[in-house]
Design a protein around this motif. Structure first.
Motif, PDB file in Angstrom:
ATOM      1  N   ASN A  17       0.861  -1.183   0.000  1.00  0.00           N
ATOM      2  CA  ASN A  17       0.000   0.000   0.000  1.00  0.00           C
ATOM      3  C   ASN A  17       0.901   1.237   0.000  1.00  0.00           C
ATOM      4  N   LEU A  42       1.484   7.315   1.595  1.00  0.00           N
ATOM      5  CA  LEU A  42       0.749   8.566   1.782  1.00  0.00           C
ATOM      6  C   LEU A  42      -0.750   8.403   1.565  1.00  0.00           C
ATOM      7  N   GLU A  43      -1.138   7.673   0.527  1.00  0.00           N
ATOM      8  CA  GLU A  43      -2.560   7.550   0.186  1.00  0.00           C
ATOM      9  C   GLU A  43      -3.182   6.261   0.691  1.00  0.00           C
ATOM     10  N   GLY A  44      -2.365   5.253   0.942  1.00  0.00           N
ATOM     11  CA  GLY A  44      -2.909   3.952   1.325  1.00  0.00           C
ATOM     12  C   GLY A  44      -3.309   3.096   0.134  1.00  0.00           C
ATOM     13  N   ASP A  45      -3.229   3.646  -1.087  1.00  0.00           N
ATOM     14  CA  ASP A  45      -3.662   2.908  -2.285  1.00  0.00           C
ATOM     15  C   ASP A  45      -2.885   1.608  -2.475  1.00  0.00           C
ATOM     16  N   VAL A  46      -3.564   0.631  -3.065  1.00  0.00           N
ATOM     17  CA  VAL A  46      -2.898  -0.616  -3.431  1.00  0.00           C
ATOM     18  C   VAL A  46      -1.960  -0.341  -4.607  1.00  0.00           C
ATOM     19  N   ARG A  84      -9.283 -12.207  -2.587  1.00  0.00           N
ATOM     20  CA  ARG A  84      -8.863 -11.029  -1.815  1.00  0.00           C
ATOM     21  C   ARG A  84      -8.048 -10.076  -2.703  1.00  0.00           C
ATOM     22  N   ARG A 139      -8.534  -6.205  -4.203  1.00  0.00           N
ATOM     23  CA  ARG A 139      -7.509  -5.165  -4.058  1.00  0.00           C
ATOM     24  C   ARG A 139      -7.200  -4.488  -5.402  1.00  0.00           C
ATOM     25  N   LEU A 197      -4.473   0.708   8.627  1.00  0.00           N
ATOM     26  CA  LEU A 197      -4.275   0.559   7.186  1.00  0.00           C
ATOM     27  C   LEU A 197      -5.079  -0.663   6.759  1.00  0.00           C
ATOM     28  N   GLN A 198      -6.077  -0.434   5.898  1.00  0.00           N
ATOM     29  CA  GLN A 198      -6.971  -1.510   5.506  1.00  0.00           C
ATOM     30  C   GLN A 198      -6.607  -2.033   4.120  1.00  0.00           C
ATOM     31  N   LEU A 199      -7.574  -2.688   3.491  1.00  0.00           N
ATOM     32  CA  LEU A 199      -7.306  -3.338   2.214  1.00  0.00           C
ATOM     33  C   LEU A 199      -6.947  -2.333   1.108  1.00  0.00           C
ATOM     34  N   HIS A 200      -7.751  -1.294   0.966  1.00  0.00           N
ATOM     35  CA  HIS A 200      -7.569  -0.357  -0.146  1.00  0.00           C
ATOM     36  C   HIS A 200      -7.040   0.994   0.279  1.00  0.00           C
ATOM     37  N   ALA A 201      -7.012   1.261   1.570  1.00  0.00           N
ATOM     38  CA  ALA A 201      -6.708   2.622   2.023  1.00  0.00           C
ATOM     39  C   ALA A 201      -6.528   2.622   3.534  1.00  0.00           C
ATOM     40  N   TYR A 202      -6.175   3.793   4.067  1.00  0.00           N
ATOM     41  CA  TYR A 202      -6.210   3.965   5.516  1.00  0.00           C
ATOM     42  C   TYR A 202      -7.664   4.012   5.962  1.00  0.00           C
ATOM     43  N   TRP A 237     -11.408   6.253   3.576  1.00  0.00           N
ATOM     44  CA  TRP A 237     -10.486   6.708   2.539  1.00  0.00           C
ATOM     45  C   TRP A 237      -9.634   7.912   2.938  1.00  0.00           C
ATOM     46  N   LEU A 280      -2.953   9.821   4.645  1.00  0.00           N
ATOM     47  CA  LEU A 280      -2.156   9.906   5.876  1.00  0.00           C
ATOM     48  C   LEU A 280      -1.909  11.356   6.301  1.00  0.00           C
ATOM     49  N   TYR A 299     -13.594  -3.971   2.621  1.00  0.00           N
ATOM     50  CA  TYR A 299     -12.716  -2.930   3.177  1.00  0.00           C
ATOM     51  C   TYR A 299     -11.625  -3.473   4.099  1.00  0.00           C
ATOM     52  N   ALA A 306      -8.814  -5.475   6.189  1.00  0.00           N
ATOM     53  CA  ALA A 306      -7.622  -6.269   5.887  1.00  0.00           C
ATOM     54  C   ALA A 306      -7.641  -7.630   6.589  1.00  0.00           C
TER      55      ALA A 306
END
Lengths: 100, 554
Positions: free
Chosen positions: A13, A16-20, A80, A84, B47-52, B95, B98, B417, B419
């Motif tokens: 991830n 900064l954004e957490g994006d995959v 999963r 993602r 911190l989750q699957l796609h985002a914080y 979403w 950080l 959502y 993780a």
């Protein structure tokens, strides 16, 4: 006889954004799995995992995922990782709404 | 409602400034992720699957219109325009970026809210009956007690590194709406021989090893609450297992040591601690109680309500389903369903949040509640306002008349959502709700609790659902186990597993067969699903779920 190696991709991830994100052959991080470097052997996988992990100021939680090649393009083999690649399945938002 | 004083404000400002500096140091590379992770978790940032994901506490589910407005503003400014209400009376933003999180926390701080201890091995958000202060069946308002516990547990120096997370819930009613028997400590206000006090339940919990809490003290005098809770948590802090995450909750400590041993240890510790409190806690409680005085209830005709009830069938259906008796006969408790058929349970848009806030200000003494069932409550509504409120809610698509029904489903975020999830839960809830809405069976079926979790950790409370659904990963494929007969109330019970699991595309048809068996076998329409299950046992439901097994045996 050892099992055939399942192709892999390095994922994480973005800090900064957490994006995959996925590691590309030229050490960039792409939001799209299609851009990722497909790793075809174990030793190279270990090496690329280390390369990815050595960018802690860019990404978080680096790991390898299994992929299958469809027309030369990597696709996740586990559900999963499918989620993602595109975001939540409850309705169209997240990556699927922004990238595709 | 409790208003922050200077101490609270200063504490929060200092804490937010600390976290802002920690985020800056993470971004500039001075902190590694290993160093930063425990710091962000202490401030509710996952911190989750796609985002914080930022989890914000709504203490005992109580907030005012101004706070709800800020939750909406945060959703618009730093997230995707919505928030997700959770089963522990929190709101989650799925979403955030950080670098924005310190600003989000400052915005929350402006209205006396925060994300502290919404994660980590600490005492989490203290939850309470969402009808607190309003319910007709209530002995006393549980919120002053919950606020006292919140103040005591927030940044408590001894309890920042417990063996595992620790959850408290408080109810002031014999009819338990706060699931106190599935909490680490469950607290029920009561009076005995005219004296106020508490029943203290310990060692309940869901997750991997579901346990119903046991009574540790059947009557604890009111003044002893904090030293007694401190005694429980400190005994657990020493005795709880740190060698195995799955055996670290107090339910396992109680189970392995026995309730008598725990009781003896707690009593010994309590005897040491009690003198140290010296009454300051009770003085604080008095001040807190004064802030939870009931609003000045309005007198006036309720004719407008009666007229609308008789003339408007849509309003009547909503009123029959979404209103609960208030302690003042001219008032109602309004449950606003955040479960429109096909929508994500617990997700509210910023526009919906603002409208609920505006309604609360105009018509409902500026009070709102979040329920553990992921709905929003207007606790004090004079009945004359109900038609206007219904119309206003309709304008933002919030008049679904399904409270307590088959589509009022608790669902954890699941693999859409989370993780940790092993399967999705939200789409299962969406499909069940949509299916039974199409069949027009919802009101025929009556009261029913379906609760869905997307992993064994049971955030979706599946163990205590009349019908529980647990999503698992079986050899790389989503698989759903059904449990039956769970109960989240004062008669709490863990559901019984019905049999082998179902694939993702088989789970909704399986639920349909289950409901078919209930409708066929119930004595009459007054016998709820759970009552029919208790009378008949598993057999007829199992036969409906697994018809091919029955056919094979024949």
């Amino acid at each position: 006889m050892s099992k055939p190696f399942i192709p892999k991709v390095v994922t994480a991830n973005a800090l900064l954004e957490g994006d995959v994100v996925y590691l590309t052959a030229d050490d960039q991080w792409s939001r799209q799995l299609a851009d990722a470097e497909v790793i075809e052997d174990l030793a190279h996988g270990d090496l690329r995992l280390l390369d990815g992990s050595s960018q802690p100021d860019v990404v978080v939680g680096v790991y390898l995922i299994d992929v299958a090649l469809e027309d030369g393009i990597p696709q996740p083999t586990h559900f999963r990782e499918e989620f993602r690649t595109r975001g939540p399945s409850n309705y169209n938002h997240g990556k699927q709404a922004e990238l595709f | 409602m409790y208003q922050y004083n200077d101490f609270d404000r200063d504490f929060l400002a200092e804490r937010n400034a600390q976290f802002r500096a920690q985020v800056e140091r993470r971004i500039d590379g001075s902190l590694t992720e290993d160093e930063f992770k425990p710091l962000r978790l202490m401030n509710g940032l996952y911190l989750q699957l796609h985002a914080y994901m930022l989890r914000v506490a709504i203490p005992y589910g109580t907030l005012n219109g101004g706070q709800m407005d800020v939750l909406a503003n945060i959703a618009d400014k730093w997230d995707k325009g919505y928030g997700h209400f959770t089963t522990r009376q929190n709101i989650q933003y799925n979403w955030p970026k950080l670098k924005d999180v310190p600003d989000m926390l400052d915005a929350l701080g402006e209205v006396g809210m925060h994300a502290i201890q919404t994660s980590g091995n600490t005492i989490r958000n203290v939850t309470a009956d969402h009808f607190a202060g309003a319910a007709k069946d209530e002995v006393a308002d549980p919120r002053p007690t919950a606020e006292l516990l919140r103040q005591w547990s927030t940044d408590h120096p001894e309890f920042q590194f417990l063996p595992r997370k620790f959850k408290l819930a408080v109810t002031g009613s014999a009819n338990d709406r706060a699931v106190i028997k599935a909490h680490d400590i469950g607290i029920r206000l009561l009076t005995r021989d005219g004296e106020e006090g508490y029943e203290i339940i310990v060692g309940g919990g869901l997750g991997r090893t579901p346990m119903i809490g046991k009574v540790l003290r059947d009557f604890l005098p009111k003044a002893d609450l904090l030293p007694y809770c401190e005694a429980i948590v400190s005994v657990y802090n020493l005795l709880g297992r740190r060698d195995n995450k799955y055996k670290a909750r107090i339910k396992i400590t109680v189970h392995e040591n026995g309730i008598e041993t725990i009781r003896d240890l707690v009593e010994d510790r309590f005897a040491l601690l009690k003198p140290q409190f010296g009454g300051v806690d009770q003085k604080m409680l008095k001040d807190i109680e004064a802030q939870f005085a009931l609003p000045e209830f309005k007198n006036g005709s309720v004719a407008a309500f009666k007229d609308a009830y008789h003339s408007d069938p849509v309003f009547r259906s909503w009123a029959d389903t979404n209103l609960t008796a208030h302690k003042n006969d001219d008032y109602s408790i309004v449950s606003i369903s955040i479960k429109k058929h096909g929508q994500t349970p617990g997700d509210a848009t910023s526009a919906q949040m603002r409208e609920m806030a505006a309604i609360a200000r105009e018509f409902a003494h500026n009070e709102l509640r979040i329920s553990h069932e992921q709905n929003v409550i207007l606790p004090h509504v004079h009945k004359s306002h109900l038609p206007a409120i219904h119309a206003r809610l309709k304008s933002v698509d919030l008049t679904t008349a399904n409270i307590g029904k088959i589509s009022d489903i608790i669902a954890c975020p699941g693999m859409d959502y989370c993780a940790l999830a092993t399967a999705r839960s939200i789409p299962v809830a969406q499909q069940i709700a949509t299916r039974f809405d199409e069949l027009k069976l919802e009101h025929e079926i009556g009261d029913l609790k379906i609760k869905i979790s997307g992993c064994i950790n049971a955030c979706g409370h599946h163990h205590v659902g009349h019908i529980g659904i647990l999503g698992l990963d079986r050899a790389g494929v989503e698989n759903y186990q059904i449990t039956l007969g769970g109960d989240h109330t004062e008669t709490a019970a863990v559901g019984e597993r019905a049999g082998p699991g179902f694939a993702y595309d088989e789970i909704v048809p399986a639920i349909e067969r289950l409901i078919g068996a209930y409708l066929q076998n119930r004595e009459d329409e007054n016998e709820r699903f759970i009552d029919a299950y208790r009378r008949l046992g598993l057999a007829p439901f199992k036969a409906a779920l697994y018809p091919e097994v029955k056919a094979d045996a024949a």
